[in-house]
Design an enzyme around this catalytic site. Structure first.
Site, PDB file in Angstrom:
ATOM      1  N   CYS A  85      38.385  48.635  49.113  1.00  0.00           N
ATOM      2  CA  CYS A  85      39.345  48.494  50.202  1.00  0.00           C
ATOM      3  C   CYS A  85      38.678  47.824  51.413  1.00  0.00           C
ATOM      4  O   CYS A  85      38.334  46.651  51.345  1.00  0.00           O
ATOM      5  CB  CYS A  85      39.956  49.853  50.546  1.00  0.00           C
ATOM      6  SG  CYS A  85      41.472  49.739  51.514  1.00  0.00           S
ATOM      7  N   HIS A 179      41.861  51.970  45.428  1.00  0.00           N
ATOM      8  CA  HIS A 179      40.926  53.104  45.508  1.00  0.00           C
ATOM      9  C   HIS A 179      40.687  53.707  44.121  1.00  0.00           C
ATOM     10  O   HIS A 179      41.463  54.562  43.666  1.00  0.00           O
ATOM     11  CB  HIS A 179      41.467  54.174  46.459  1.00  0.00           C
ATOM     12  CG  HIS A 179      41.424  53.782  47.891  1.00  0.00           C
ATOM     13  ND1 HIS A 179      40.326  53.998  48.702  1.00  0.00           N
ATOM     14  CD2 HIS A 179      42.341  53.147  48.666  1.00  0.00           C
ATOM     15  CE1 HIS A 179      40.567  53.532  49.916  1.00  0.00           C
ATOM     16  NE2 HIS A 179      41.784  53.003  49.925  1.00  0.00           N
ATOM     17  N   GLU A 181      38.526  55.849  43.355  1.00  0.00           N
ATOM     18  CA  GLU A 181      38.016  57.219  43.461  1.00  0.00           C
ATOM     19  C   GLU A 181      39.113  58.275  43.424  1.00  0.00           C
ATOM     20  O   GLU A 181      38.833  59.455  43.171  1.00  0.00           O
ATOM     21  CB  GLU A 181      37.177  57.380  44.734  1.00  0.00           C
ATOM     22  CG  GLU A 181      37.942  57.317  46.044  1.00  0.00           C
ATOM     23  CD  GLU A 181      38.151  55.919  46.591  1.00  0.00           C
ATOM     24  OE1 GLU A 181      38.353  55.796  47.812  1.00  0.00           O
ATOM     25  OE2 GLU A 181      38.118  54.950  45.799  1.00  0.00           O
ATOM     26  N   SER A 233      26.949  87.182  50.505  1.00  0.00           N
ATOM     27  CA  SER A 233      28.314  87.591  50.831  1.00  0.00           C
ATOM     28  C   SER A 233      29.149  87.888  49.599  1.00  0.00           C
ATOM     29  O   SER A 233      30.182  88.549  49.692  1.00  0.00           O
ATOM     30  CB  SER A 233      29.003  86.486  51.635  1.00  0.00           C
ATOM     31  OG  SER A 233      29.210  85.334  50.828  1.00  0.00           O
ATOM     32  N   GLY A 234      28.717  87.376  48.445  1.00  0.00           N
ATOM     33  CA  GLY A 234      29.533  87.479  47.247  1.00  0.00           C
ATOM     34  C   GLY A 234      30.388  86.256  47.029  1.00  0.00           C
ATOM     35  O   GLY A 234      31.070  86.133  46.006  1.00  0.00           O
ATOM     36  N   GLY A 235      30.358  85.319  47.984  1.00  0.00           N
ATOM     37  CA  GLY A 235      31.052  84.050  47.818  1.00  0.00           C
ATOM     38  C   GLY A 235      30.282  83.144  46.871  1.00  0.00           C
ATOM     39  O   GLY A 235      29.137  83.426  46.497  1.00  0.00           O
ATOM     40  N   VAL A 236      30.894  82.030  46.500  1.00  0.00           N
ATOM     41  CA  VAL A 236      30.293  81.135  45.509  1.00  0.00           C
ATOM     42  C   VAL A 236      28.939  80.611  45.967  1.00  0.00           C
ATOM     43  O   VAL A 236      27.947  80.669  45.224  1.00  0.00           O
ATOM     44  CB  VAL A 236      31.245  79.957  45.205  1.00  0.00           C
ATOM     45  CG1 VAL A 236      30.559  78.931  44.310  1.00  0.00           C
ATOM     46  CG2 VAL A 236      32.516  80.465  44.532  1.00  0.00           C
ATOM     47  N   ASP A 237      28.863  80.096  47.189  1.00  0.00           N
ATOM     48  CA  ASP A 237      27.637  79.439  47.641  1.00  0.00           C
ATOM     49  C   ASP A 237      26.455  80.401  47.717  1.00  0.00           C
ATOM     50  O   ASP A 237      25.369  80.115  47.196  1.00  0.00           O
ATOM     51  CB  ASP A 237      27.862  78.771  49.008  1.00  0.00           C
ATOM     52  CG  ASP A 237      28.954  77.715  48.961  1.00  0.00           C
ATOM     53  OD1 ASP A 237      29.229  77.203  47.861  1.00  0.00           O
ATOM     54  OD2 ASP A 237      29.527  77.408  50.016  1.00  0.00           O
ATOM     55  N   SER A 238      26.643  81.545  48.372  1.00  0.00           N
ATOM     56  CA  SER A 238      25.522  82.486  48.504  1.00  0.00           C
ATOM     57  C   SER A 238      25.164  83.107  47.157  1.00  0.00           C
ATOM     58  O   SER A 238      23.994  83.400  46.891  1.00  0.00           O
ATOM     59  CB  SER A 238      25.838  83.574  49.540  1.00  0.00           C
ATOM     60  OG  SER A 238      26.840  84.452  49.080  1.00  0.00           O
ATOM     61  N   SER A 239      26.154  83.275  46.284  1.00  0.00           N
ATOM     62  CA  SER A 239      25.890  83.866  44.964  1.00  0.00           C
ATOM     63  C   SER A 239      25.031  82.948  44.109  1.00  0.00           C
ATOM     64  O   SER A 239      24.062  83.384  43.470  1.00  0.00           O
ATOM     65  CB  SER A 239      27.208  84.163  44.245  1.00  0.00           C
ATOM     66  OG  SER A 239      27.979  85.096  44.968  1.00  0.00           O
TER      67      SER A 239
END
EC number: 6.3.5.2
Length: 523
Positions: A85, A179, A181, A233-239
């Protein structure tokens, strides 16, 4: 060990809303890439040493005198270049072509007639019944290339765009006005694969298994025998961060789980069971509900609540870290979009709508080294790594939960009574979505506590109790969202269960606001 950074693509960002999608598609192909601002220096590009370069789209017009331009070195680096583009338009302008504002702007679906089967379009055809190959694509542009640079040929046209794609095969320069993507472009991923693998010659080594191997080795190399502290925290990232660190350093990892009283029903126990019992991590559970709720008394403004929750978390975490005197490193679950957003905010181009709950970090006096194993990864990549590390799919694919937790789902002042009611109502909502096979059909669903009372009737008695709102949305990128059209009978069942089973709630409403104008979360 596999070198996962040996082949890599550099994406120069001209401000398109789709730029991060380009990076995610390249990673999906199996090749490492990074996203940089368009005004990088020649020295920075040389140091990165890309195997290929992609120029993103953008909101500017190449017909304007001071519009962004790619560094001249991009076209002298001797590597393939793909302009998308605006990226195609600036490529054309900088190499001697011409662009103009189009009389017929193209926004939405379009069909591109391929005029030549160069390496970019090899084996691509979305219409097998037509005499000539065609691509079903997504357009979003107001300018167009009207004169090709020397050495280029037209490879694609539309009825209103006579140069919808172009290429100079000898220099391996390619441009597309559409585009690839976005998922609306039917063969977009195949086109990007042709560029990244076929033209640039990249090997697909960016896989979950290789990333884990490299990350674990990097952690060992970085921290050695030192001890590390992580807020889990139990969230995805910290887990996923916790499991990567545990695989690398074992018992030298100390996880601190702060139970702030703003979590979902039984969530604290679930975190301890998953990571303490199943995976055998060192976890310290801090029951800090009273401390958080005391600090939040009298505060009803959303941003003030977020800041207060963030500050109390830092204070609690600081108190626990002081007890672990041998710790030398702090681990965080920073992911690549956080890095991109942080860089954007430093340029002054980003506008804060809601503060991020991790902004501010820990006090400077703690003087801990920083370990960020997920810093290079997008969220979908983090989930794939979590799955490979043994985390259950239902946990990794849970709907997003805000950092401040129920603190931004209880409107106004936060009280324990409100949180307890909300926890129970929300658990019923989510349970019924699972039962009806709707949980994964929506992108996010949750309940909001409204600090207003409503008259109701239970049996022969009158009740005057609180109101909650159900919220469910469908979205691809969370930048825009539509409210989910849940079946009426399902909404009725959820409402009846909440009113009958949660003593203290007399009315249930359903939020039918889109984003924009509303945000997904109420606060």
């Amino acid at each position: 060990m596999t070198n996962i950074h040996n082949h890599k693509i550099l994406i120069l960002d001209f401000g398109s809303q789709y730029t991060q999608l380009i990076a995610r598609r390249v990673r999906e192909i199996g090749v490492y890439c990074e996203l940089w601002a368009w005004d990088v220096t020649e020295e920075q590009i040389r140091e990165f040493n890309p195997t290929g370069i992609i120029l993103s789209g953008g909101p500017e017009s190449t017909t304007e005198e001071n519009s962004p331009r790619a560094p001249e070195y991009v076209f002298n680096a001797g590597v393939p270049v793909l302009g998308i583009c605006y990226g195609m338009q600036t490529m054309a302008m900088q190499l001697g072509g011409l662009t103009e504002t189009s009389d017929h702007r193209e926004f939405g679906y379009a069909s591109v007639d391929l005029q030549a089967t160069d390496a970019l379009f090899a084996k691509l055809n979305d219409n097998l019944t037509a005499s000539e190959p065609k691509l079903d694509v997504w357009m979003s542009h107001g300018d167009k290339v009207t004169r090709l640079p020397q050495g280029f040929q037209v490879t694609g046209i539309t009825p209103t765009c006579p140069i919808a794609a172009m290429s100079d095969e000898s220099r391996r320069f390619y441009g597309v006005q559409f585009h690839p993507e976005v998922t609306h472009t039917k063969s977009g991923l195949e086109l990007l694969t042709n560029f990244v693998v076929g033209i640039c010659g990249c090997e697909c080594k960016w896989t979950a298994e290789n990333i884990i191997e490299r990350r674990v080795a990097r952690i060992k190399e970085q921290v050695g025998d030192d001890e590390v502290i992580l807020g889990l925290s139990g969230g995805v990232d910290s887990s996923v961060t916790a499991l990567l660190l545990h695989r690398a350093i074992g018992k030298n990892l100390h996880c601190v789980f702060v139970d702030n009283g703003l979590l979902r029903l039984n969530e604290g126990d679930q975190v301890m069971e998953m990571f303490g019992d199943k995976f055998g991590l060192n976890i310290i559970r801090v029951n800090a509900e009273d401390r958080f709720l005391d600090a939040l008394k009298g505060i009803d403004e959303p941003e003030a609540k977020r800041k207060t929750i963030g500050k109390v978390f830092v204070d609690v975490f600081d108190d626990e870290s002081k007890k672990l005197t041998s710790v030398k490193w702090l681990a965080q679950g920073t992911i690549y979009p956080d890095v991109i957003e942080s860089a954007a905010s430093k340029t002054g181009k980003a506008h804060v709508i809601k503060s991020h709950h991790n902004v501010g970090g820990l006090p400077d006096y703690m003087k801990l080294g920083l370990v960020e194993p997920l810093r290079e990864l997008f969220k979908d990549e983090v989930r794939k790594i979590g799955l490979a590390l043994g985390l259950p799919a239902e946990m990794l694919n849970r709907h997003p939960f805000p950092g401040p937790g129920l603190g931004v789902r209880v409107l106004g002042e936060i009280k324990k009574e409100y949180c307890d009611l909300l926890r129970k109502a929300d658990a019923i909502f989510i349970e019924e979505l699972y039962k009806a096979d709707w949980y994964y059909k929506v992108s996010q669903a949750f309940t909001v506590f409204l600090p207003v009372k409503s008259v109701g009737v239970m049996g022969d008695g009158r009740k005057y109790d609180w109101v909650v709102s159900l919220r469910a949305v469908e979205t691809i990128d969370f930048m825009t969202a539509h409210w989910a059209h849940l079946p009426y009978d399902l909404l009725g069942k959820i409402s009846n269960r909440i009113i009958n089973e949660v003593n203290g709630i007399s009315r249930v409403v359903y939020d039918v606001s889109g984003k924009p104008p509303a945000t997904i979360e109420w606060e």
